[in-house]
Design a protein around this motif. Structure first.
Motif, short mmCIF file in Angstrom:
data_model
loop_
_atom_site.label_atom_id
_atom_site.label_comp_id
_atom_site.label_asym_id
_atom_site.label_seq_id
_atom_site.Cartn_x
_atom_site.Cartn_y
_atom_site.Cartn_z
N MET A 60 0.82 -1.22 0.00
CA MET A 60 0.00 0.00 0.00
C MET A 60 0.85 1.26 0.00
O MET A 60 0.30 2.37 -0.03
CB MET A 60 -0.93 0.00 1.22
N ALA A 61 2.17 1.13 0.03
CA ALA A 61 3.06 2.29 0.11
C ALA A 61 3.27 2.90 -1.27
O ALA A 61 3.74 2.21 -2.19
CB ALA A 61 4.39 1.88 0.71
N PRO A 62 2.97 4.20 -1.45
CA PRO A 62 3.14 4.83 -2.77
C PRO A 62 4.58 4.85 -3.25
O PRO A 62 4.83 4.91 -4.46
CB PRO A 62 2.62 6.26 -2.55
N LYS A 63 5.53 4.78 -2.31
CA LYS A 63 6.95 4.76 -2.67
C LYS A 63 7.65 3.82 -1.70
O LYS A 63 7.46 3.89 -0.49
CB LYS A 63 7.53 6.17 -2.55
N LEU A 64 8.46 2.91 -2.23
CA LEU A 64 9.17 1.96 -1.38
C LEU A 64 10.31 2.64 -0.61
O LEU A 64 10.95 3.57 -1.13
CB LEU A 64 9.75 0.81 -2.22
N LYS A 65 10.56 2.19 0.60
CA LYS A 65 11.66 2.69 1.39
C LYS A 65 12.87 1.78 1.19
O LYS A 65 12.80 0.58 1.42
CB LYS A 65 11.28 2.73 2.88
N ASN A 66 13.96 2.38 0.74
CA ASN A 66 15.21 1.65 0.52
C ASN A 66 15.01 0.40 -0.33
O ASN A 66 15.41 -0.70 0.06
CB ASN A 66 15.84 1.27 1.87
N PRO A 67 14.40 0.54 -1.50
CA PRO A 67 14.19 -0.65 -2.33
C PRO A 67 15.50 -1.15 -2.94
O PRO A 67 16.42 -0.37 -3.19
CB PRO A 67 13.25 -0.15 -3.42
N SER A 68 15.56 -2.45 -3.16
CA SER A 68 16.70 -3.05 -3.84
C SER A 68 16.25 -3.50 -5.22
O SER A 68 15.28 -4.25 -5.34
CB SER A 68 17.22 -4.26 -3.05
N PRO A 69 16.92 -3.05 -6.27
CA PRO A 69 16.51 -3.49 -7.62
C PRO A 69 16.90 -4.93 -7.88
O PRO A 69 17.89 -5.43 -7.34
CB PRO A 69 17.29 -2.54 -8.54
N LEU A 70 16.10 -5.61 -8.69
CA LEU A 70 16.40 -6.97 -9.12
C LEU A 70 16.75 -6.95 -10.61
O LEU A 70 16.15 -6.19 -11.39
CB LEU A 70 15.22 -7.90 -8.88
N VAL A 71 17.70 -7.78 -11.00
CA VAL A 71 18.08 -7.86 -12.40
C VAL A 71 16.97 -8.50 -13.22
O VAL A 71 16.68 -8.09 -14.35
CB VAL A 71 19.39 -8.65 -12.56
N LEU A 72 16.33 -9.51 -12.65
CA LEU A 72 15.28 -10.23 -13.34
C LEU A 72 13.91 -9.88 -12.78
O LEU A 72 13.76 -9.67 -11.57
CB LEU A 72 15.50 -11.74 -13.21
#
Length: 439
Positions: free
Chosen positions: A198-210
């Protein structure tokens, strides 16, 4: 609804209560692919689901085992544990109502989604709070997908337009190993701790390659929409996992810019890098995955098939220890054209029209030899000579060097002499006769 009519005829004289109960059982018997009662009550009877975005998934285990597979791993571990997965997808159709497909096709254990949502994207992992919708599955907010299966969410009211992005979020409260992944859209998937659907923006997200698990988005429409699946290998998917763009995206843009109002066309990219027509490799063979990745897309009408490059190039590895080919597995022009003919027959049996693409040139690559060039040219002669298909797209003619027809045009070369750059993909999209997609 033939089954419903039979129930009604047999139960015409029973009480109203018994009739309603029997009717409910009949509706359930129609199967999981039917529009849910909630969808039916909100839409005209002729409304139907049409694919607006989709990917061709692969097995993470295969990706990790391939050369360079370590690059696909996550520093935090190759699973989801008490985390939210967020993925954005770009649509090719307008719609007022959508549904999302979650896939456990290559999973070995049940896939449990503890919570999920969808909203219109505003950039990267962010979405517009006003458009946030909770996803439900048969009315429930949780869902478990069996190994080897796909599952759709219930429909949600969320107006969208072609070219817009939708952000899909899912929370996993149990350890979920990476299994069903895709490479189509790099930089489109993130993970974050806890339940952040439900969060409009993630806190400290980690990107995934896949990309993970999310493999399709449909819109509900009353329009007669043509849905085109571009089926192939990395030349369809897009060079370097899409970094140079891909011809299906450019075709979708071209169609939006040229089609008359009311003639909507969706274009889906079902390309897998390294994929082969005849044999499993990176992803299931084209012969084995065509049904799932092309013919089962919602309301598909056309398929553009471009395959054969990696089959021809497979001869390069014929004598590599551990990868030796038996004579019966050695690719030949005849075997490749027989495989293409099987795809055409599968499509025709489903009422799907087929455009076959000629195999582009690849001189100056490890794939090239005099024998392989002769095989490529034989395959292309067969494709150009077919009278029982709906169209031919001469990608070979569009991409070859006028000064050396066996090689890729330098203007269209991404640098490896095999994969087209962005200009090359634009040339591929331009080579498609749009009239063949209007029928």
């Amino acid at each position: 609804m033939k089954l419903v009519s039979i129930w009604a005829e047999r139960l015409r004289d029973v009480t109203v209560a018994h009739w309603v109960a029997a009717l409910c059982l009949a509706v359930l018997a129609v199967g999981v692919q039917a529009v849910t009662p909630d969808d039916h009550s909100r839409q005209p009877a002729e409304a139907h689901w049409v694919a607006s975005w989709a990917v061709a998934p692969v097995d993470f285990t295969e990706m990790a085992a391939a050369p360079g597979g370590a690059n696909y791993s996550s520093p935090a571990g190759n699973d989801l544990r008490g985390q939210t997965l967020r993925q954005k997808v770009e649509l090719s159709l307008d719609g007022e109502r959508i549904r999302i497909r979650f896939s456990n096709r290559f999973g070995k254990t049940p896939l449990r989604i503890a919570a999920a949502s969808a909203a219109r994207g505003t950039g990267a992992d962010a979405f517009s709070p006003a458009t946030l919708r909770v996803l439900r599955f048969g009315g429930r907010t949780t869902m478990t997908v069996a190994p080897g299966a796909d599952a759709w969410s219930d429909g949600i009211d969320l107006p969208v337009q072609a070219g817009q992005t939708v952000v899909v979020s899912a929370f996993f409260d149990r350890t979920t190993p990476f299994a069903t992944v895709s490479m189509l859209e790099p930089g489109a998937t993130w993970i974050a701790p806890g339940n952040a659907v439900m969060a409009p923006k993630l806190k400290n997200p980690s990107p995934l390659v896949l990309n993970q698990i999310v493999t399709g988005l449909d819109v509900l429409t009353t329009k007669s929409v043509r849905t085109v699946v571009a089926f192939g290998d990395s030349i369809t998917m897009g060079t370097s996992e899409g970094n140079f763009g891909a011809y299906p995206d450019m075709l979708a843009t071209r169609l939006r810019d040229t089609q008359r109002e009311g003639q909507d066309v969706a274009v889906l990219n079902a390309g897998i890098g390294g994929n082969r027509l005849l044999a499993n490799g990176l992803g299931p063979s084209g012969l084995s995955r065509f049904e799932l990745d092309a013919l089962r897309q919602s309301s598909v009408t056309h398929a553009i098939i471009l395959m054969g490059t990696n089959d021809i190039g497979r001869t390069l590895f014929a004598k590599v220890p551990g990868a030796e080919l038996k004579p019966r597995d050695m690719p030949t022009a005849e075997r490749i054209t027989e495989g293409l003919e099987q795809l055409v027959k599968q499509a025709r049996a489903k009422g799907v029209k087929v455009l076959l693409g000629t195999v582009p040139p690849f001189r100056n690559t490890p794939y090239w030899s005099e024998g392989n060039e002769a095989m490529r040219e034989a395959v292309n002669r067969w494709i150009r000579g077919q009278q029982d298909i709906d169209g031919v797209v001469d990608f070979d003619a569009a991409l070859r060097d006028p000064a050396d027809p066996k090689a890729l045009n330098p203007l269209f070369d991404s640098g490896d002499h095999l994969h087209p750059n962005k200009a090359g993909h634009a040339a591929m999209a331009t080579a498609i006769d749009l009239r063949e997609l209007q029928e």
